[in-house]
Write a protein that holds these residues in place. Structure first.
Motif, short mmCIF file in Angstrom:
data_model
loop_
_atom_site.label_atom_id
_atom_site.label_comp_id
_atom_site.label_asym_id
_atom_site.label_seq_id
_atom_site.Cartn_x
_atom_site.Cartn_y
_atom_site.Cartn_z
N ASN A 1 0.91 -1.34 -0.11
CA ASN A 1 -0.03 -0.07 0.09
C ASN A 1 0.94 1.27 -0.05
O ASN A 1 0.78 2.26 -0.58
N ALA A 2 1.98 1.30 0.64
CA ALA A 2 2.93 2.46 0.86
C ALA A 2 3.71 2.47 -0.48
O ALA A 2 3.75 3.65 -0.97
N ALA A 3 3.84 1.43 -1.33
CA ALA A 3 4.68 1.70 -2.33
C ALA A 3 3.68 2.07 -3.35
O ALA A 3 4.25 2.72 -4.48
N ALA A 4 2.39 1.83 -3.21
CA ALA A 4 1.49 2.28 -4.37
C ALA A 4 1.72 3.91 -4.17
O ALA A 4 0.96 4.58 -5.45
N GLU A 5 1.82 4.35 -2.93
CA GLU A 5 1.60 5.91 -3.08
C GLU A 5 3.07 6.73 -3.32
O GLU A 5 3.36 7.85 -2.99
N ALA A 6 4.34 5.92 -3.18
CA ALA A 6 5.44 6.42 -3.40
C ALA A 6 5.75 6.04 -4.77
O ALA A 6 6.24 5.00 -5.44
N PHE A 7 5.86 7.17 -5.63
CA PHE A 7 5.87 6.86 -7.15
C PHE A 7 7.41 6.46 -7.56
O PHE A 7 7.69 5.92 -8.70
#
Length: 502
Positions: free
Chosen positions: A137-143
């Motif tokens: 989930n965090a990776a999805a928001e970290a481009f």
């Protein structure tokens, strides 16, 4: 195999030195209760076995397309996988960003975006929490994230398995220059200005490790037990660096189970224990000599350094005690207690390691600022990370030169009779709960999201510095709301129901 050229000392260079000297000696030991922590059986590795695992992980990072000097985030428990991954990242020429285990999606995303991380490594589950889902989930928001990988079973779709990488035994032909002056680590601090990324070189890390290693007089070939979370500068230097510098064995304990800790100390015949200072002093509440007879050195790490001077006397004659003062991510210094177990005075100015041996190399320097706060400088302190912001370019006055020290924010004064430094209070506006720091104003902002009448506050706690307490019209709904916002569970659990039994 990854080819390395050594320019100056690095963490992998220290490991290679120990490997060449004693390839079949025991190197890393997992917590005995690892199955409860992560659902994985505990491991034991020699230096040769650890070397093969490090090479396989490094090859995986290279084959995943991570360029040299990429940042890779780590959110792992205090197990063998943590140590292997740090060394593997450095062998592949990468920079490690330490992500504390209690961080959730909001903090993870902020840290990954701040550092431009290209990858994140985690465990499928830690203490029952699905950290694999958190990482995805965090990776999805970290481009910037291009690669997500983890240890353990039942990994989400799209997450690469590092267990398969370990089994493959592959190696890479990448050429990496091992230069201790290059960035090796990024840790995260909370100051009055908010979240701050603090980069360090290999030489900075080695300097921090040497300050603790020399002050505590740990012998070569020591059998170390680390019961301190490694997701900070102090946590890493007091575990990984002490192990590499001593060339001994590193046993790991995932904080905190006192019964399992004592059993593991005895099973491994550990002679050195690294643990939070308040926890260490509790060892003397009962008959330490009969419970853990092999201990000879105890290193107590103080996240609340203002408490050291008033702490209890160390009374266990079998082991010497060393206080290590921690100042967030700014730096640290150690002071071995006298033979009678009393903390020694901390004098301003340069100090060596050990402190009581004249002519030793300078480990650091303590000084008081004009604001009445304690500042540090020396080979482990990255002054630029804490430099004040640059004034606007249209300012009429020339900016003052940047300071050559880092201000810790801790209030301090000089004792009139002895001239020693007295640390009196933590940084204003910052709440420290164990190893996790928050801005006090952030607590109120999050409480406002729970509706009218909600309150989230920090209460003093002798053991942890502060503890959080919350009140809402519906505590259960308040916990769910904070969890959905991706906040640290310390905030959510502040709203647990409290039943008073009369």
């Amino acid at each position: 195999m990854i080819q390395t050229t050594n320019v100056s000392p690095t963490l992998d260079g220290l490991f290679q030195r120990n490997l060449a000297r004693q390839p079949n000696a025991p190197a890393l030991l997992d917590p005995i209760n690892k199955a409860r922590i992560s659902g994985r059986p505990p491991l034991r590795m020699t230096f040769a076995q650890a070397d093969r695992a490090i090479s396989a992980l490094a090859a995986h990072f290279v084959e995943s397309g991570l360029p040299i000097n990429s940042v890779i985030g780590l959110q792992l428990p205090n197990t063998i996988e943590f140590m292997l991954t740090v060394l593997a990242a450095h062998r592949a020429g990468l920079i490690v960003a330490l992500l504390p285990q209690l961080w959730r999606q909001a903090e993870l995303t902020a840290a990954l975006n701040r550092t431009g991380a290209r990858a994140i490594v985690t465990m499928s589950k830690i203490d029952g929490v699905s950290h694999a889902d958190l990482a995805m989930n965090a990776a999805a928001e970290a481009f910037s994230i291009r690669h997500v990988c983890g240890f353990g079973e039942d990994l989400p779709e799209g997450m690469a398995s590092l267990d398969l990488a370990l089994k493959s035994g592959r190696s890479s032909e990448r050429v990496v220059v091992q230069d201790g002056r290059k960035a090796a680590l990024v840790s995260f601090d909370v100051t009055a200005d908010g979240l701050r990324a603090v980069p360090r070189t290999h030489l900075n890390l080695i300097a921090g490790g040497l300050a603790v290693f020399l002050e505590s007089r740990i012998p070569q070939g020591a059998r170390l037990m680390s019961a301190f979370a490694p997701s900070s500068f102090a946590g890493l230097t007091s575990s990984l660096l002490l192990w590499l510098l001593s060339g001994g064995t590193l046993a790991l304990h995932h904080p905190f189970d006192s019964e399992a800790l004592e059993r593991q100390i005895n099973d491994c015949a550990c002679d050195t224990l690294v643990t939070p200072g308040p926890m260490a002093l509790r060892l003397t509440d009962a008959d330490m000599g009969s419970r853990v007879p092999t201990l000879r050195h105890v290193i107590g790490l103080w996240r609340m350094p203002e408490q050291v001077a008033s702490s209890a006397q160390w009374t266990a004659e079998q082991a010497r005690f060393t206080d290590v003062y921690l100042f967030g991510e700014v730096g640290l210094f150690g002071a071995r207690r006298t033979a009678d177990g009393v903390p020694v005075p901390i004098m301003p100015g340069p100090h060596g390691a050990p402190r009581d041996v004249p002519g030793t190399s300078i480990a650091g320097e303590t000084l008081l600022t004009s604001k009445g706060t304690l500042a540090l400088r020396g080979p482990m302190v990255t002054v630029a990370a804490y430099a004040p912001p640059t004034p606007p370019s249209d300012a009429l006055m020339a900016p003052p030169p940047p300071p050559d020290y880092a201000d810790t924010g801790y209030a301090a004064r000089l004792d009139r009779s002895s001239g020693a430094i007295c640390i009196t209070a933590p940084p204003s506006g910052i709440v420290s709960v164990g190893g996790y720091r928050f801005l006090s104003q952030d607590l109120q902002e999050w409480a406002k999201r729970l509706g009218q009448g909600a309150l989230l506050t920090a209460l003093p706690d002798r053991l942890c510095g502060y503890r959080l307490a919350g009140r809402a019209q519906d505590n259960a709904r308040g916990r769910d709301a904070l969890n959905q916002l991706g906040l640290n569970p310390l905030m959510a659990e502040a709203f647990r129901d409290r039943t008073i039994i009369g």
